[in-house]
Design a protein around this motif. Structure first.
Motif, PDB file in Angstrom:
ATOM      1  N   MET A  94       0.844  -1.168   0.000  1.00  0.00           N
ATOM      2  CA  MET A  94       0.000   0.000   0.000  1.00  0.00           C
ATOM      3  C   MET A  94       0.894   1.238   0.000  1.00  0.00           C
ATOM      4  SD  MET A  94      -2.793   1.131   2.854  1.00  0.00           S
ATOM      5  CE  MET A  94      -4.123   0.157   2.242  1.00  0.00           C
ATOM      6  N   ARG A 111      -5.150  -3.279   6.125  1.00  0.00           N
ATOM      7  CA  ARG A 111      -4.685  -3.462   4.738  1.00  0.00           C
ATOM      8  C   ARG A 111      -3.162  -3.508   4.681  1.00  0.00           C
ATOM      9  NH1 ARG A 111      -7.335   0.185   0.332  1.00  0.00           N
ATOM     10  NH2 ARG A 111      -5.967  -1.123  -0.916  1.00  0.00           N
ATOM     11  N   ASP A 165      -2.123  -6.977   5.792  1.00  0.00           N
ATOM     12  CA  ASP A 165      -2.399  -7.984   4.776  1.00  0.00           C
ATOM     13  C   ASP A 165      -1.327  -8.004   3.699  1.00  0.00           C
ATOM     14  OD1 ASP A 165      -4.683  -8.698   6.106  1.00  0.00           O
ATOM     15  OD2 ASP A 165      -6.041  -7.551   4.810  1.00  0.00           O
ATOM     16  N   GLU A 166      -0.807  -6.816   3.361  1.00  0.00           N
ATOM     17  CA  GLU A 166       0.213  -6.748   2.329  1.00  0.00           C
ATOM     18  C   GLU A 166       1.595  -7.097   2.866  1.00  0.00           C
ATOM     19  OE1 GLU A 166       0.123  -2.986   0.418  1.00  0.00           O
ATOM     20  OE2 GLU A 166      -1.886  -3.280  -0.377  1.00  0.00           O
TER      21      GLU A 166
END
Length: 70
Positions: A1, A65, A68-69
């Motif tokens: 991100m 997020r 998760d990355e």
């Protein structure tokens, strides 16, 4: 991100914070009109808690997020 996505995610909270501010300002004005000034500390507490929950929700989404990355 990327940083751009993080900023966009955090900026999504701004309209909700503005709405909360406007609603609390209108409510405070009405309380003063009705001579219910003793409720102002309670309204300030609701504004603080509401703002914290809004920020937590949007920043939590951004952080999840990122996890998760990563």
């Amino acid at each position: 991100m990327s940083n751009k996505e993080i900023v966009i995610g955090a900026a999504k909270a701004l309209p909700w914070l503005l709405l909360l501010f406007v609603v609390c300002a209108i409510a405070r004005n009405r309380l003063q009109t009705l001579n219910l000034d003793w409720l102002n500390p309670f309204l300030g507490f609701l504004f603080f808690v509401g703002g914290a929950l809004i920020i937590k929700r949007f920043l939590g989404a951004v952080l999840s997020r990122l996890q998760d990355e990563g």
